[in-house]
Design an enzyme around this catalytic site. Sequence first.
Site, PDB file in Angstrom:
ATOM      1  N   GLY A  81       0.825  -1.209   0.000  1.00 22.06           N
ATOM      2  CA  GLY A  81       0.000   0.000   0.000  1.00 22.06           C
ATOM      3  C   GLY A  81       0.856   1.255   0.000  1.00 22.06           C
ATOM      4  O   GLY A  81       0.614   2.201  -0.773  1.00 22.06           O
ATOM      5  N   THR A  82       1.897   1.247   0.828  1.00 18.60           N
ATOM      6  CA  THR A  82       2.808   2.406   0.914  1.00 18.60           C
ATOM      7  C   THR A  82       3.517   2.612  -0.425  1.00 18.60           C
ATOM      8  O   THR A  82       3.677   3.752  -0.889  1.00 18.60           O
ATOM      9  CB  THR A  82       3.843   2.182   2.052  1.00 18.60           C
ATOM     10  OG1 THR A  82       3.118   2.009   3.272  1.00 18.60           O
ATOM     11  CG2 THR A  82       4.798   3.344   2.188  1.00 18.60           C
TER      12      THR A  82
ATOM     13  N   ASP B 151       4.649 -10.079   6.752  1.00 15.90           N
ATOM     14  CA  ASP B 151       3.998 -11.076   5.890  1.00 15.90           C
ATOM     15  C   ASP B 151       4.931 -11.640   4.811  1.00 15.90           C
ATOM     16  O   ASP B 151       4.644 -12.685   4.236  1.00 15.90           O
ATOM     17  CB  ASP B 151       2.776 -10.456   5.201  1.00 15.90           C
ATOM     18  CG  ASP B 151       1.773  -9.901   6.191  1.00 15.90           C
ATOM     19  OD1 ASP B 151       1.802 -10.318   7.361  1.00 15.90           O
ATOM     20  OD2 ASP B 151       0.969  -9.030   5.793  1.00 15.90           O
TER      21      ASP B 151
ATOM     22  N   MET C 298      -0.448 -14.650  11.630  1.00 19.50           N
ATOM     23  CA  MET C 298      -0.821 -13.569  10.701  1.00 19.50           C
ATOM     24  C   MET C 298      -0.305 -13.915   9.299  1.00 19.50           C
ATOM     25  O   MET C 298       0.097 -15.053   9.051  1.00 19.50           O
ATOM     26  CB  MET C 298      -0.239 -12.249  11.182  1.00 19.50           C
ATOM     27  CG  MET C 298      -1.020 -11.616  12.309  1.00 19.50           C
ATOM     28  SD  MET C 298      -0.388  -9.962  12.650  1.00 19.50           S
ATOM     29  CE  MET C 298      -1.733  -9.284  13.605  1.00 19.50           C
ATOM     30  N   GLY C 299      -0.322 -12.945   8.411  1.00 19.05           N
ATOM     31  CA  GLY C 299       0.220 -13.153   7.067  1.00 19.05           C
ATOM     32  C   GLY C 299      -0.682 -12.685   5.940  1.00 19.05           C
ATOM     33  O   GLY C 299      -0.341 -12.822   4.781  1.00 19.05           O
TER      34      GLY C 299
ATOM     35  N   ARG D   3      -7.386 -27.229  21.213  1.00 18.87           N
ATOM     36  CA  ARG D   3      -7.260 -25.872  21.752  1.00 18.87           C
ATOM     37  C   ARG D   3      -6.645 -24.953  20.691  1.00 18.87           C
ATOM     38  O   ARG D   3      -5.808 -25.399  19.895  1.00 18.87           O
ATOM     39  CB  ARG D   3      -6.348 -25.867  22.974  1.00 18.87           C
ATOM     40  CG  ARG D   3      -6.947 -26.555  24.172  1.00 18.87           C
ATOM     41  CD  ARG D   3      -8.047 -25.691  24.793  1.00 18.87           C
ATOM     42  NE  ARG D   3      -8.385 -26.150  26.115  1.00 18.87           N
ATOM     43  CZ  ARG D   3      -9.238 -27.122  26.390  1.00 18.87           C
ATOM     44  NH1 ARG D   3      -9.855 -27.750  25.397  1.00 18.87           N
ATOM     45  NH2 ARG D   3      -9.492 -27.484  27.625  1.00 18.87           N
TER      46      ARG D   3
ATOM     47  N   ARG E 299       4.152  -9.174  15.692  1.00 16.61           N
ATOM     48  CA  ARG E 299       4.608  -7.931  15.075  1.00 16.61           C
ATOM     49  C   ARG E 299       5.384  -7.038  16.036  1.00 16.61           C
ATOM     50  O   ARG E 299       6.042  -6.087  15.607  1.00 16.61           O
ATOM     51  CB  ARG E 299       3.384  -7.170  14.547  1.00 16.61           C
ATOM     52  CG  ARG E 299       3.535  -6.790  13.110  1.00 16.61           C
ATOM     53  CD  ARG E 299       2.249  -6.341  12.523  1.00 16.61           C
ATOM     54  NE  ARG E 299       1.770  -5.099  13.074  1.00 16.61           N
ATOM     55  CZ  ARG E 299       0.576  -4.580  12.767  1.00 16.61           C
ATOM     56  NH1 ARG E 299      -0.215  -5.218  11.920  1.00 16.61           N
ATOM     57  NH2 ARG E 299       0.183  -3.453  13.269  1.00 16.61           N
TER      58      ARG E 299
HETATM   59  O1  F6P Z   1       0.365  -6.823   7.121  1.00 14.25           O
HETATM   60  C1  F6P Z   1       0.787  -7.052   8.416  1.00 14.25           C
HETATM   61  C2  F6P Z   1      -0.337  -7.567   9.277  1.00 14.25           C
HETATM   62  O2  F6P Z   1       0.179  -7.807  10.570  1.00 14.25           O
HETATM   63  C3  F6P Z   1      -1.051  -8.791   8.731  1.00 14.25           C
HETATM   64  O3  F6P Z   1      -0.345  -9.983   8.923  1.00 14.25           O
HETATM   65  C4  F6P Z   1      -2.356  -8.699   9.472  1.00 14.25           C
HETATM   66  O4  F6P Z   1      -3.386  -9.328   8.746  1.00 14.25           O
HETATM   67  C5  F6P Z   1      -2.611  -7.219   9.555  1.00 14.25           C
HETATM   68  O5  F6P Z   1      -1.362  -6.587   9.402  1.00 14.25           O
HETATM   69  C6  F6P Z   1      -3.232  -6.776  10.848  1.00 14.25           C
HETATM   70  O6  F6P Z   1      -3.463  -5.419  10.772  1.00 14.25           O
HETATM   71  P1  F6P Z   1      -3.923  -4.535  12.001  1.00 14.25           P
HETATM   72  O7  F6P Z   1      -2.709  -4.233  12.822  1.00 14.25           O
HETATM   73  O8  F6P Z   1      -4.525  -3.336  11.376  1.00 14.25           O
HETATM   74  O9  F6P Z   1      -4.906  -5.353  12.782  1.00 14.25           O
END
Ligand code: F6P
Length: 354
Positions: free
Chosen positions: A110-111, A133, A175-176, A271, A280
């Site tokens: 996006g950036t 990601d 995530m990803g 679970r 992150r």
């Molecule tokens: O693109 C990085 C990311 O951490 C993805 O893995 C995840 O789907 C998204 O951003 C989560 O975004 P936010 O921090 O807006 O919830």
Amino acid sequence: MHIGILTGGGDCPGLNAVIRAVTLSLINECGAKVTGIERGFLGLLTRSSRPLDTAAVAGILAEGGTILGTHNKCDPFHYFGAAGADSSAAAMDYVRELGLDALVAIGGDGTMAIAHKFEAMGLPVVGVPKTIDNDLFCTERTFGFDSAVAVVAEALDRLATTGRSHGRVMIAETMGRYAGWIALEGGMAGGAEVILIPEIPFSVEAVAERCRERAAHGLSTIISIAEGAAPEGGGLTIQRTIADSPDPLRLGGVGNWLQQQLEPLVDCEVRTTLLGHIQRGGSPTPFDRVLATRFGYHAAQLVEAGQFARMVALQGDAVVSVPISEVAGKNRLVPRDHELVRAARGIGVSLGEK
Ligand code: F6P
């Protein structure tokens, strides 16, 4: 020479290492003046910036997040603060007021897409790819990915000991977004027996079968599932929609969905752990610190050489640059025949295929 730096989109470990490397390289090698734009492109609209010098970037190499702040909703070409109107001219006014000769934009797809549009308006730009990601086009690695994988691997190690003790199926959702890199590499590093990624739709029955087989031998099962994974014929699991975001869908919850499907099919408890933003946050791994520093230095070199509209990238083990236009708005997914996918199959990891 006066250069601006901003970090856009979601944060990730290593952003500060890039800010530090760009700033120090530009100061040391070209005597440039450097200004940090705060909260991504939003800072160009709210006129928020701060000078960056050697003291300002001291001690930030190992710090997670970004000292400049970021914003994952701000696209000046569709500005949420102006009911979606194009506010890029106001951003350019601030660029001229600051006297910026060029901008280093650190961010994801996006950036890069926004940076590409500013380039067309006459602001020379160099891009630096970031995202946990690892899904950016033209680069084999983005910094932040290795740090996220390390978190997943450690989480799976921990889930394995408690899962084994109780004979449970333990699901870890990573995530990803639409790419399975984190679930795949994290799953392999953490010894998962089942890895489910968006690129390979899974069969619930095939996953259940693998869990039953293992249980028959007295073994628990670890499942690494990407937030973007989906069953055959099924859709994405969406956690929320952020209407005014350029990337409105937030994925999440497929791990819980899978737990509900598996429970009636296996003879043990299931679970789920959602790893979420833990992947992150925090300090970048040594690999990410070094990659971020290499990217930052290379970006400064491009600025010095006047080579704009380019993004630095890792290809082979070399830092190179590619046109931003080739990258903007595109994603790099896991090829179904990727070497690590084949290795996973080869050692008996189930990818949920029938
Ligand atoms: O693109 C990085 C990311 O951490 C993805 O893995 C995840 O789907 C998204 O951003 C989560 O975004 P936010 O921090 O807006 O919830």
